[in-house]
Each structure stands twice: as C-alpha cells, then as structure tokens.
Design an enzyme around this catalytic site. Structure first.
Site, mmCIF file in Angstrom:
data_model
loop_
_atom_site.group_PDB
_atom_site.id
_atom_site.type_symbol
_atom_site.label_atom_id
_atom_site.label_comp_id
_atom_site.label_asym_id
_atom_site.label_seq_id
_atom_site.Cartn_x
_atom_site.Cartn_y
_atom_site.Cartn_z
ATOM 1 N N LYS A 121 17.128 70.910 26.304
ATOM 2 C CA LYS A 121 18.634 70.099 26.262
ATOM 3 C C LYS A 121 19.678 71.028 25.036
ATOM 4 C CE LYS A 121 20.825 65.541 27.776
ATOM 5 N NZ LYS A 121 20.178 64.388 27.781
ATOM 6 N N SER A 164 19.296 59.137 32.229
ATOM 7 C CA SER A 164 20.317 60.504 31.837
ATOM 8 C C SER A 164 18.772 62.082 32.135
ATOM 9 C CB SER A 164 20.511 61.077 30.508
ATOM 10 O OG SER A 164 21.804 60.507 29.803
ATOM 11 N N SER A 215 23.229 62.247 31.402
ATOM 12 C CA SER A 215 23.338 63.741 30.160
ATOM 13 C C SER A 215 23.012 65.034 30.523
ATOM 14 C CB SER A 215 23.592 62.962 28.627
ATOM 15 O OG SER A 215 22.427 63.162 28.381
#
Length: 464
Positions: free
Chosen positions: A73, A172, A148
């Site tokens: 990520k 997330s 996210s």
C-alpha cells in the site's frame, strides 16, 4: 486450463517449489495484466523482475509465500520507490528506507509488483485521490473499491495480485474487502510493527492482509507479524496462523448486533440479508448466536472525531503546497490543528474508559458479528458529489459506523465475503475476536468459507 491468476497465493508458491512455475513467469504474468480498476499508483516492474530473477537462484526453504507477488500500500515506505500517501503534496518524494513490513516481505521471498492506490493520507473510506485514477470494485467498475486500502483490494479482486498488503485505522482493510468480495484481516493492536517511520501513538492502525482465501490471508499475516524495538504496543507471539486454517473451532459463543452508533445510519436490505444469512449459517455449524446491544454508544462518535481530526495532521505539508490538498483533507486538518492538546488527550482518555467497559461485554464471547458497512459500495464520486466537506465526512460516518470500534479496542476483526446481491455486488459481514486471538477468527472464518463452497463459492468478477 487455469491461468496463473486463477491460482491462490499458496498454490503459486507450491508451483514454484515444484518448479512447475518460476518466480519470473509469475511476475511477468501479473505485470502484463491491464489495470482497469485503479489498483496501482506506482507499478514497479523493474524492481519486481529484479527480485524474481534473484529468487530463481534461491532455495525456498520453509518460506510458504516464496515467489508470490505481494504489492504494498502506498502509505508505506519501499526504499527507492516514490511514496505519495495519496497526495499531490508529496509529488517527487522517494522513500529513504524500507518499512519493516517490506523487509519482512522481501525476506519471505515475495515479489513487490507495485504500490497500491490509497486516498490522501489514508483518511477517507473511499479511494479517489488526485494522484491516481479512482480505485474501483471489479464487480461493478462504476462503484468504489472502498478505502483506504482500495487499491490493494481492487488488485486482488481483479486478479492483478494474488494477495496484498493493506492497513486499517478505522476499517481500511475491512471496508475495501467488503466492497471487493475479499477476506481481510485487521490484526490485534501490536501484532505488526510500524517501524521505523510510522508512529503507533494511539494504536488505532494495523497492517494486515487482503486475500481471496482465508489460508492465503493467514499465510501473509504470518509474514507481516513481528515486533521492533521501540514499538509502543506488543502482542504476544503465537503459533503460525496458517496452522489454524482447517482446525475445528468447536462450538463457540458468538454475539451479534446491528445497531450503528452514528445518527442517520440505516442498513440496506442486502446488508441485513447478509447479517441474517451469516447468523443462520453459524448456528447450523453448531455455534450459539446471542443478540446483544451495541456496547458502544453515540457518545463515542464526537470523541473519535476529535482523534481523527488530530491524526489528519500527522503528515507534514509544505505551506506552499497546502492548496493541493483535497477539500475533505483540508477540512479535517483545519479541525485537527484547532484541537488543543488537552482536548485530544481527554478524548483518548474517555475512549479508553469506554472501551474498557465495552470489553467487559464482548470478552464474554468468542466472536462478535456485525455488518461491515451499512450499504452497498457507492458509485465513484458519491462521497464528494456535494460541495461541502462536512457532508462528505457525514456520509463516510453513516456508511462505515461499525469498523472503528475495533480500532479503538485493538481487537482483531475480519470481513467475510458471505453474500452477493442479485446484481452481483458483494456484501460482507464482520467478525471480531478477543485481543490477540486471531487464531479463533481464522478457524471460524475457514469453517464458514468451506461451508459456503470453498473460495467463497468460487466467484469471479466480470473480466476476470
């Protein structure tokens, strides 16, 4: 004949071990697949092939994910690779060091195919940054992949990566897993270090896996789980999580509730259907399912907001670049900078007190079942189709009022991709466990996965 991307991460590693596939073949296959879902913000083909070629001459040893691509990520550092944090304010910034999870992934023999898409500073529950196309669920590309860890979820769900690293500060990992029909684990507080660059001040956030199968997620969690000197939170070591897959959990006591703490949050009928379907299945598997009241009340919401506002200010932004911030980010940071330190500390203190009383309720059970989110993942742009960041924030709260409770408590929690709408959209449910008892959630999740047909019914999105 099955393609490389049809194989699970553990099947890929087995093929490498038996020399039916090479790390280079696997890397080249995934790098050649078109990203039509906004999964990646920074692909790293040169780095991936360099790593894969090096692995060709290494002994896999006892590394279960050897040769398997695992993207990272874009809130985490990979040395020498741009890190954007989802923000135009970090244009041109390159990570000076590896995060410790990246070191763990490299030592495990995985291949880093790229940095996955994240919203600005990981703050929203949708992934529509300025620096990359929006992350879309491959089940309906007009809709959000969540956030996210939206890019990570989109990558796995679309067959652009077999598994992916994500992180979760208020849902997330679990929110994108629900949007994309995946299994995702938010581990216990202190299970995975954030060293050396990312502070773990309040312990809200956790690194964890996104995967199609429970076994793959457990294997990746085994790689990610570690401690580093200076970590504020430490979870006791356990036996490898992969060993819990396939074990009989025995009869468990499972609490459930569906009442959100956010005013105006309403559950979509398909969310209720998933919740009831899971409850029925758990009872059929021999577990006791007990209705409880939500152990958190509406009074936690303004306290958590105060925390969220303050943490929105953690990323330094040069004064000359503040105009590049997205409206909701600027709105959150304005409120964060206006929060006095004593108010921040009072909020965190009050939340800890509330959490202690909530744990007196939930610790009486082996797991707690709730919806993951309140509705179907919305269309791209829906959160921001009003010219008012305050309303965007309210929409985020109403959409995802369940997940943050377990960031407050530090309990592990997972998303189960248990249900699909008649139109083919995935709908998840959430299971949370006692702190440091990820093993119980993995056993239970694998049992549910097997009951619904292995790999969650072998479903694949359009264009797979």
């Amino acid at each position: 004949m099955a393609g490389i991307h049809d194989l699970t991460a553990l099947e890929l590693a087995s093929a490498v071990r038996s020399r039916d596939l090479s790390p280079v073949e696997i890397a080249e296959h995934y790098l050649a697949r078109a990203d039509e879902v906004g999964a990646y913000v920074t692909p790293t083909p040169e780095l991936a092939l360099e790593q894969a070629r090096r692995l060709e001459n290494e002994d896999p040893g006892d590394r279960p994910l050897f040769g398997v691509p695992v993207p990272v990520k874009d809130l985490n550092f990979v040395k020498g690779v741009p890190v954007r944090f989802g923000s135009a304010t970090y244009e041109g910034f390159t990570a000076p060091v590896d995060d410790s999870i990246v070191t763990r992934l490299r030592e495990a023999g995985t291949v880093m195919t790229g940095k996955t898409n994240s919203p600005e500073f990981g703050l929203p529950c949708y992934t529509e940054p300025t620096v990359a196309p929006p992350a879309r669920t491959p089940w309906d590309v007009t809709r959000s992949a969540g956030g996210s860890s939206g890019g990570a979820a989109a990558a796995v769900a679309a067959g652009l990566a077999p598994i992916a690293h994500g992180s979760d500060g208020a849902g997330s990992i679990r929110i994108p897993a629900a949007a994309c029909g995946l299994f995702g684990i938010k581990p216990s507080r202190g299970r995975v270090s954030f060293a050396p660059m990312i502070p773990d001040l309040a312990g809200l956030s956790a690194n964890g896996p996104l995967a199609r199968t429970v076994a793959d997620a457990a294997a990746l969690l085994d790689v990610l789980a570690h401690h580093q000197p200076g970590d504020l939170y430490w979870t006791p070591d356990t036996e490898p999580f992969a060993r819990y897959v396939g074990r009989d959990p025995g009869p468990l006591r499972i609490a459930r509730h569906r009442d959100p703490v956010v005013d105006g949050a309403e559950l979509h009928p398909e969310v209720l259907a998933a919740y009831e379907k899971t409850s029925t299945l758990l009872e059929r598997l021999g577990h006791e399912v007990v209705d409880i009241d939500n152990p958190y009340g509406a009074d936690v919401v303004p306290l958590f907001e105060r925390m969220w506002f303050s943490f929105a200010c953690m990323h330094p932004v040069a004064p000359g670049k503040e105009h590049l911030l997205r409206p909701v980010t600027a709105w959150l940071r304005e409120r964060g900078f206006a929060t006095p330190a004593p108010d921040f500390l009072k909020a965190w203190s009050a939340l800890q007190l509330t959490t202690r009383f909530a744990l007196l309720v939930t610790n009486e059970f082996d797991a707690v079942l709730t919806p993951t989110v309140t509705g179907l993942t919305p269309e791209i742009g829906w959160f921001e189709d009003v010219d008012d960041p305050a309303e965007t924030f309210e929409r985020m709260k109403r959409f995802a009022p369940f997940a943050a409770a377990y960031n407050l408590s530090g309990q592990p929690a997972v998303n189960l991709p248990i249900h699909w709408t008649p139109e083919g959209l995935p709908v998840g449910v959430m299971l949370a466990g006692r702190w440091a008892e990820e093993g119980t959630l993995i056993m239970l999740s694998a049992q549910v996965e097997q009951a619904v047909g292995g790999f969650w019914g072998e479903r694949r999105p359009p264009g797979w």
